[in-house]
Design an enzyme around this catalytic site. Structure first.
Site, PDB file in Angstrom:
ATOM      1  N   GLY A 146      -5.769 -10.793   6.967  1.00  0.00           N
ATOM      2  CA  GLY A 146      -5.871 -11.114   8.234  1.00  0.00           C
ATOM      3  C   GLY A 146      -5.206 -10.156   9.287  1.00  0.00           C
ATOM      4  O   GLY A 146      -5.455 -10.188  10.336  1.00  0.00           O
ATOM      5  N   LYS A 189       0.777  -1.164  -0.045  1.00  0.00           N
ATOM      6  CA  LYS A 189       0.071  -0.203   0.175  1.00  0.00           C
ATOM      7  C   LYS A 189       0.745   1.399  -0.151  1.00  0.00           C
ATOM      8  O   LYS A 189       0.650   2.092  -0.843  1.00  0.00           O
ATOM      9  CB  LYS A 189      -0.761   0.038   1.347  1.00  0.00           C
ATOM     10  CG  LYS A 189      -2.397   0.746   1.097  1.00  0.00           C
ATOM     11  CD  LYS A 189      -2.959   0.721   2.473  1.00  0.00           C
ATOM     12  CE  LYS A 189      -3.861  -0.699   2.288  1.00  0.00           C
ATOM     13  NZ  LYS A 189      -4.514  -0.907   3.878  1.00  0.00           N
ATOM     14  N   TYR A 191      12.164 -33.278 -19.727  1.00  0.00           N
ATOM     15  CA  TYR A 191      10.801 -33.102 -19.730  1.00  0.00           C
ATOM     16  C   TYR A 191      10.120 -33.558 -18.392  1.00  0.00           C
ATOM     17  O   TYR A 191      10.736 -34.129 -17.803  1.00  0.00           O
ATOM     18  CB  TYR A 191      10.353 -34.180 -20.964  1.00  0.00           C
ATOM     19  CG  TYR A 191      10.399 -35.777 -20.530  1.00  0.00           C
ATOM     20  CD1 TYR A 191       9.312 -36.410 -19.950  1.00  0.00           C
ATOM     21  CD2 TYR A 191      11.446 -36.282 -20.781  1.00  0.00           C
ATOM     22  CE1 TYR A 191       9.500 -37.612 -19.224  1.00  0.00           C
ATOM     23  CE2 TYR A 191      11.617 -37.785 -20.381  1.00  0.00           C
ATOM     24  CZ  TYR A 191      10.831 -38.381 -19.488  1.00  0.00           C
ATOM     25  OH  TYR A 191      10.719 -39.695 -19.190  1.00  0.00           O
ATOM     26  N   MET A 206      -4.573  -5.977  10.935  1.00  0.00           N
ATOM     27  CA  MET A 206      -5.449  -4.899  11.507  1.00  0.00           C
ATOM     28  C   MET A 206      -6.341  -4.273  10.573  1.00  0.00           C
ATOM     29  O   MET A 206      -5.746  -4.040   9.478  1.00  0.00           O
ATOM     30  CB  MET A 206      -4.414  -4.128  12.418  1.00  0.00           C
ATOM     31  CG  MET A 206      -5.332  -3.266  13.239  1.00  0.00           C
ATOM     32  SD  MET A 206      -4.353  -1.878  13.635  1.00  0.00           S
ATOM     33  CE  MET A 206      -4.842  -0.769  12.048  1.00  0.00           C
ATOM     34  N   SER A 241      13.722 -41.701 -15.488  1.00  0.00           N
ATOM     35  CA  SER A 241      12.425 -40.931 -15.269  1.00  0.00           C
ATOM     36  C   SER A 241      12.421 -40.952 -13.818  1.00  0.00           C
ATOM     37  O   SER A 241      12.363 -41.868 -13.048  1.00  0.00           O
ATOM     38  CB  SER A 241      11.272 -41.496 -15.815  1.00  0.00           C
ATOM     39  OG  SER A 241      10.185 -40.722 -15.449  1.00  0.00           O
ATOM     40  N   ARG A 284      -3.259   3.028   8.501  1.00  0.00           N
ATOM     41  CA  ARG A 284      -3.507   2.014   7.610  1.00  0.00           C
ATOM     42  C   ARG A 284      -2.346   0.897   7.671  1.00  0.00           C
ATOM     43  O   ARG A 284      -1.222   1.304   7.558  1.00  0.00           O
ATOM     44  CB  ARG A 284      -3.593   2.418   6.344  1.00  0.00           C
ATOM     45  CG  ARG A 284      -4.656   3.429   6.062  1.00  0.00           C
ATOM     46  CD  ARG A 284      -4.637   4.313   4.761  1.00  0.00           C
ATOM     47  NE  ARG A 284      -5.279   3.384   3.863  1.00  0.00           N
ATOM     48  CZ  ARG A 284      -5.137   3.718   2.493  1.00  0.00           C
ATOM     49  NH1 ARG A 284      -4.643   4.659   1.934  1.00  0.00           N
ATOM     50  NH2 ARG A 284      -5.776   2.808   1.614  1.00  0.00           N
ATOM     51  N   HIS A 318      -5.729 -42.599  -2.048  1.00  0.00           N
ATOM     52  CA  HIS A 318      -5.648 -43.359  -3.509  1.00  0.00           C
ATOM     53  C   HIS A 318      -6.544 -42.570  -4.192  1.00  0.00           C
ATOM     54  O   HIS A 318      -6.529 -42.642  -5.591  1.00  0.00           O
ATOM     55  CB  HIS A 318      -6.136 -44.833  -2.985  1.00  0.00           C
ATOM     56  CG  HIS A 318      -6.024 -45.612  -4.129  1.00  0.00           C
ATOM     57  ND1 HIS A 318      -7.325 -45.964  -4.901  1.00  0.00           N
ATOM     58  CD2 HIS A 318      -5.036 -46.188  -5.039  1.00  0.00           C
ATOM     59  CE1 HIS A 318      -7.171 -46.552  -6.175  1.00  0.00           C
ATOM     60  NE2 HIS A 318      -5.654 -46.872  -6.126  1.00  0.00           N
ATOM     61  N   CYS A 365       7.954 -38.252 -13.820  1.00  0.00           N
ATOM     62  CA  CYS A 365       6.741 -38.817 -13.904  1.00  0.00           C
ATOM     63  C   CYS A 365       5.922 -38.895 -12.657  1.00  0.00           C
ATOM     64  O   CYS A 365       4.878 -39.422 -12.689  1.00  0.00           O
ATOM     65  CB  CYS A 365       6.870 -40.109 -14.590  1.00  0.00           C
ATOM     66  SG  CYS A 365       7.577 -41.468 -13.750  1.00  0.00           S
ATOM     67  N   ARG A 411      -3.332  -1.036  -6.857  1.00  0.00           N
ATOM     68  CA  ARG A 411      -2.722  -2.482  -6.781  1.00  0.00           C
ATOM     69  C   ARG A 411      -3.250  -3.210  -8.013  1.00  0.00           C
ATOM     70  O   ARG A 411      -4.195  -3.156  -8.681  1.00  0.00           O
ATOM     71  CB  ARG A 411      -2.844  -3.286  -5.300  1.00  0.00           C
ATOM     72  CG  ARG A 411      -4.259  -3.575  -5.289  1.00  0.00           C
ATOM     73  CD  ARG A 411      -4.433  -4.448  -4.096  1.00  0.00           C
ATOM     74  NE  ARG A 411      -5.584  -4.534  -3.526  1.00  0.00           N
ATOM     75  CZ  ARG A 411      -6.382  -4.567  -2.507  1.00  0.00           C
ATOM     76  NH1 ARG A 411      -5.553  -4.736  -1.360  1.00  0.00           N
ATOM     77  NH2 ARG A 411      -7.601  -4.550  -2.434  1.00  0.00           N
TER      78      ARG A 411
HETATM   79  P1  ADP Z   1      -7.814  -2.290   3.665  1.00  0.00           P
HETATM   80  O1  ADP Z   1      -6.640  -2.684   3.335  1.00  0.00           O
HETATM   81  O2  ADP Z   1      -8.557  -3.208   4.319  1.00  0.00           O
HETATM   82  O3  ADP Z   1      -8.514  -1.879   2.116  1.00  0.00           O
HETATM   83  P2  ADP Z   1      -7.364   0.526   3.673  1.00  0.00           P
HETATM   84  O4  ADP Z   1      -6.286   1.129   4.534  1.00  0.00           O
HETATM   85  O5  ADP Z   1      -7.105   0.524   2.378  1.00  0.00           O
HETATM   86  O6  ADP Z   1      -7.718  -0.687   4.078  1.00  0.00           O
HETATM   87  O7  ADP Z   1      -8.668   1.355   4.274  1.00  0.00           O
HETATM   88  C1  ADP Z   1     -10.033   1.181   4.388  1.00  0.00           C
HETATM   89  C2  ADP Z   1     -10.844   2.164   3.746  1.00  0.00           C
HETATM   90  O8  ADP Z   1     -10.744   3.229   4.272  1.00  0.00           O
HETATM   91  C3  ADP Z   1     -10.810   1.997   2.245  1.00  0.00           C
HETATM   92  O9  ADP Z   1     -12.023   2.325   1.566  1.00  0.00           O
HETATM   93  C4  ADP Z   1      -9.901   3.347   2.109  1.00  0.00           C
HETATM   94  O10 ADP Z   1     -10.061   3.820   0.729  1.00  0.00           O
HETATM   95  C5  ADP Z   1     -10.543   4.313   3.064  1.00  0.00           C
HETATM   96  N1  ADP Z   1      -9.328   5.248   3.535  1.00  0.00           N
HETATM   97  C6  ADP Z   1      -8.150   4.790   4.178  1.00  0.00           C
HETATM   98  N2  ADP Z   1      -7.598   5.934   4.202  1.00  0.00           N
HETATM   99  C7  ADP Z   1      -8.262   7.057   3.840  1.00  0.00           C
HETATM  100  C8  ADP Z   1      -8.156   8.336   4.148  1.00  0.00           C
HETATM  101  N3  ADP Z   1      -7.035   9.076   4.479  1.00  0.00           N
HETATM  102  N4  ADP Z   1      -9.228   9.290   3.538  1.00  0.00           N
HETATM  103  C9  ADP Z   1     -10.244   8.618   3.317  1.00  0.00           C
HETATM  104  N5  ADP Z   1     -10.540   7.294   3.341  1.00  0.00           N
HETATM  105  C10 ADP Z   1      -9.511   6.488   3.540  1.00  0.00           C
HETATM  106 MG    MG Z   2      -7.750  -0.711   0.854  1.00  0.00          MG
END
Ligand code: ADP
Ligand code: MG
Ligand code: MG
Length: 889
Positions: free
Chosen positions: A105, A26, A864, A107, A777, A96, A468, A844, A352
């Site tokens: 998984g 990110k 192969y 936060m 083989s 974030r 099996h 094989c 991404r």
């Molecule tokens: P995830 O990886 O779970 O998508 P994100 O960090 O991308 O988590 O964020 C979750 C949501 O919050 C997303 O919809 C993202 O666009 C929004 N968001 C994150 N940072 C901001 C920000 N600075 N301003 C507005 N929206 C945000």
């Molecule tokens: Mg996101």
């Protein structure tokens, strides 16, 4: 001092997209977008190195980090012209998480951080909108309390629900400023009650609480589980992104949304996305309100009346489209994007490479190549070989009605419907009468093979992914569900129950071997679609590939399938599979139970013509291509009659006293058949068996070569060789029989003799063995069993827990164990080639169809790989990718 913090936004960035190891996916892409001049709210990334240090030092941050954070925050304040914690002009931020690989998984994000009873008033004043400010505040308390303070989010949902119920409100949009004010107070009380202390009002305490929580979440159970399942090393660490907030919840000119630059399910080159007006963050995916389509075209296709973004905000839509084009051109790939519109102004929050179906992956790769954005080689690298499996089997019609009975393991992909049968013989009989049958067994064993072949699908109550049933079904391309624990079959085969529901022979059953689901009745299926894009990518893959791809096949049908999928020969024809068919098993049993060579020879005489016709058909299908035929391999007892009635049947057919056969059957029993009298050991002690097989092969080869005028290339393969002397003896006998046949036919042809390397001793003495062999083989199924001292059929009871506990990185029967089994392969390759530089080398085992193992095969220089017919396209692509990455080093 190392650089702990990378800034982005305000027209520049410290980082770039290739710094994802340090900045997380990110953070690296936010930096890249900022450098490209796209509108990214300013912020900064705390590196993954900090996370690594943090854990190394007993959860202590490196010196100087807090000062660096304060500096970076001051830079953000300057850019946006607001101050963090300022009562009049407050800056709010999001915190974030962001690891190298996307990790669901981890936060959750905290939005609107920096609000308290003072700053919320400033925010309201600035925006001229109380409702917006208090909506943001309640969101913040809820997210922060849930994610950072560990207060259950239901607490907050209950408060809102009760509040709305009491006032007959229905939607969040029914809530006004005073309502949110009231909810904020209720929230604060709830937090104080849950924690015994008030919600933190100090903005710096809030910020560090969130940063601690992100780094802390790297070691939470969810993350650990996710890492284990996805092979992500713990040593990577996560980054933290702190970013100025932009607000999609500032009224009707504000919105938030997600988009793909191409359709992720079809690959079609049109924008695909959703948005919500006056909303924030995860509202779009949370399902509180129904999101609207991005484009007018998509809206029309959905039959929706809610206007598209193209309609409500045409200017912003145009701007967004330009961003899409710019990002796609820059990354040369389909992008998955998050954006927010604050009072008409567009902000980019994430980009991404987007996840996609196999079908979309193929189309996008071909389109991007034809648009001149990527090369053919890059296109080949863009498609995950394993994902092609989705396209190579029939699948359930998604719209068809269904009645789910139970769920087992997805042992072999594809969907099929058939009438229930409880025995292999019954399966064969009903199939011969033209019925589609579903073989339902507690478990299967080699004597069920003819029934498995006759069936359209297989269900077992017991056994795992390498049982099996699973292995054989995958090899045959039959859909299979294993380990359906709720299935109970009556001992006498008269019926069964699944989760208490009775099923009987003749009832229709449908299985989805890709999900493990078992349905009552027939569910309609759709046939695999090998579209033009698929063929194109295969063609490009073949240009990049060094290793040849062959198939493991016995029947003409399987051989034809393999050839259609592009196999360049047969790498393994297991002759014993031909022995199990009902019409032959009697003669096979007669042979085994015979006490004298003469008895065996008379049975083998009956088998000779049938084996010959098997090989004739196989050579015809594979004309012009090499066919490796393995002489009889499994322990004889696998062919033995199991019931007394079967013994009597053989006795009657041969006019021998059943007691003689009963005694003989007991004699043949072994304590450890996998390590017993099998493979070439049978060929050594009962020369007439291999003699018959070689005669059948050579006669068939001569006949087909003569009739078709095409070259027929038999490669005779001796299994389970441990010492060179075994091979030396057998080779001489094979050559003698071949010579006899040539004399008798007045014809000669080229053939080779080689061996399987499937015992550690064979690998370690490969130089000696190479002196007698024209090819090796690698039989990596047995080599894995014998290297680990572990029977595949018995591994199911503990191997999965080994993998779960991290004792083994992966199931060594699925992906080759490079350190152990792989080392033996390398030794054998090196020793073999030293003696015979042009020694042909192949694999094989099941590993021949596994992309990771194929990469290994490329690196050790095999000629192969051979896999089941349905995996041939996967192997072709994986071999191409292996060649490209090996070239890059
Ligand atoms: P995830 O990886 O779970 O998508 P994100 O960090 O991308 O988590 O964020 C979750 C949501 O919050 C997303 O919809 C993202 O666009 C929004 N968001 C994150 N940072 C901001 C920000 N600075 N301003 C507005 N929206 C945000
Ligand atoms: Mg996101
Ligand atoms: Mg073997």
């Amino acid at each position: 001092m190392a650089q702990y913090i990378y800034n982005f936004g305000g027209g520049s960035a410290d980082g770039t997209t290739d710094m994802r190891n340090l900045l997380g996916g990110k953070g690296a892409n936010l930096a890249e977008m900022a450098s490209l001049g796209l509108p990214v709210p300013p912020g900064f990334t705390i590196t993954t190195d900090v996370c690594i240090e943090y854990y190394k030092n007993g959860r202590q941050y490196p010196d100087g980090l807090s000062a660096a954070v304060a500096d970076a925050l001051a830079r953000v304040e300057d850019i946006v012209g607001k101050k963090f914690g300022d009562a009049k002009n407050p800056l709010l931020v999001s915190v974030r998480s962001g690891a190298r690989a996307s990790m669901p998984g981890m936060m959750d994000t905290v939005l609107n951080l920096g609000l308290n009873d003072e700053t919320v008033e400033g925010l309201a004043e600035l925006a001229g909108d109380d409702r917006f400010a208090f909506d943001s505040y309640r969101r913040f308390i809820q997210m922060y309390s849930d994610v950072v303070l560990g207060v259950d989010h239901h607490t907050f949902e209950d408060i809102i629900d009760t509040y709305k119920d009491e006032r007959d409100y229905f939607l969040d949009t029914d809530m006004g400023a005073d309502d949110w004010r009231a909810v904020v107070d209720l929230y604060k009380d709830a937090v104080a009650e849950a924690l015994g202390r008030p919600f933190p009002t100090d903005v710096n305490e809030q910020l560090w609480g969130a940063i601690d929580a992100v780094f802390g979440s790297w070691m939470n159970d969810r993350s650990k589980t996710y890492r284990r399942l996805n092979n992500i090393p713990e040593s990577w660490g996560t980054a933290v992104n702190v970013q100025a907030m932009v607000f999609g919840n500032m009224g009707d000119t504000s919105a938030t949304g997600v988009a793909f630059t191409r359709d992720p399910s079809t690959g079609e080159n049109s924008y695909y996305g959703e948005f919500l007006v006056n909303a924030q963050g995860e509202d779009v995916v949370a399902g509180i309100r129904t999101p609207q389509a991005l484009t007018t075209k998509a809206r029309a296709e959905m039959g929706s009346n809610d206007p598209s973004l193209e309609e409500v905000m045409p200017e912003t839509f145009k701007e967004l489209s330009d961003v899409f084009a710019k990002l796609e051109a820059h990354y040369a790939d389909m992008q998955d994007i998050e954006f927010t519109i604050e009072q008409g102004k567009l902000w980019m929050l994430q980009t991404r490479s987007g996840k996609r179906t196999a079908k979309a992956a193929l189309k996008i790769a071909v389109d991007l190549c034809q648009e001149g954005k990527i090369t053919e080689e890059q296109a080949v690298m863009r498609v995950g070989p394993a994902s092609l499996d989705q396209l190579l089997h029939p699948s359930l019609d998604p719209h068809a009605p269904r009645d789910l009975l139970t769920k087992g393991l997805p042992a072999s992909p594809g969907a099929a419907s058939g009438e229930i049968v409880f025995s292999a013989d019954e399966a064969e009989k009903r199939a011969a009468d033209g019925h589609k049958v579903m073989l339902v067994r507690t478990e299967t064993s080699p004597e069920d093979i003819h029934g498995m072949h006759a069936a359209v699908g297989i269900v077992t109550a017991r056994g795992g992914m390498t049982s099996h049933a699973a292995v054989v079904a995958r090899g045959m391309g039959r859909p299979c569900v294993c380990g359906a624990g709720e299935l109970r079959i009556e001992r006498d085969g008269s019926g069964a129950t699944i989760g208490g529901r009775a099923i009987k022979a003749g009832d229709m059953l449908t299985i989805d071997g890709s999900t493990g689901e078992v349905f009552f009745g027939e569910v309609l299926t759709v046939q695999p679609e090998l579209s033009g894009d698929f063929a194109k990518v295969m063609e490009w893959a073949d240009k990049c590939r060094r290793m040849k791809v062959r198939a493991n096949a016995e029947t003409p049908l399987d051989a034809q399938t393999a050839r259609d999928f592009g196999a360049e020969g047969i790498g393994l024809c297991r002759t014993e599979h031909m022995f199990f068919e009902a019409s032959r098993i009697l003669a096979v049993r007669q042979m085994i139970l015979a006490e004298t060579e003469r008895g065996r020879r008379s049975a083998l005489e009956k088998l000779l013509p049938v084996q010959r016709s098997d090989f004739t058909e196989l050579f015809e299908v594979m004309a012009g291509l090499p066919v490796t035929i393995r002489l009889l391999d499994p322990p004889l007892h696998e062919f033995l009659p199991h019931t007394d009635a079967e013994i009597v049947e053989v006795a009657e057919a041969t006019g021998v006293d059943p007691d003689v056969f009963r005694r003989r059957a007991r004699e043949l029993e072994e304590a450890n058949p996998m390590l017993g009298h099998r493979g070439c050991r049978l060929g050594i002690t009962y020369p007439e068996i291999y003699e018959m097989q070689v005669r059948a092969i050579m006669q068939a080869a001569c006949d087909v070569a003569k009739a078709s005028g095409e070259s027929v290339v038999p490669e005779i393969m001796v299994p389970l060789v441990a010492t060179v002397s075994e091979l030396r003896i057998l080779k001489a006998r094979i050559e003698a029989v071949a010579k006899e046949v040539f004399t008798e036919k007045g014809q000669t042809l080229e053939y080779t003799i080689g061996t399987m390397i499937e015992l550690p001793r064979a690998a370690l003495t490969a130089d000696q063995i190479a002196g007698e062999a024209e090819f090796f083989s690698f039989g990596t199924n047995d080599l894995t069993q014998t290297t680990f001292g572990l029977s595949r059929d018995d591994a199911g009871s503990f191997l999965p827990s080994y993998v779960r506990a991290g004792l083994l990185e992966q199931d060594p029967f699925v992906s080759i164990d490079r350190d152990g089994v792989g080392a033996l392969v390398e030794i054998a390759v090196e020793k073999g080639r030293r003696v015979k530089p042009d020694l042909k080398l192949g694999i094989c085992g099941e590993h021949g169809g596994d992309p990771l193992s194929i990469d290994f095969c490329e690196r050790v220089g095999l000629d192969y790989i051979s896999c089941s017919p349905y995996r041939v396209p996967i192997a072709r692509l994986a071999a191409a990718q292996a060649a490209v990455s090996a070239k890059k080093g």
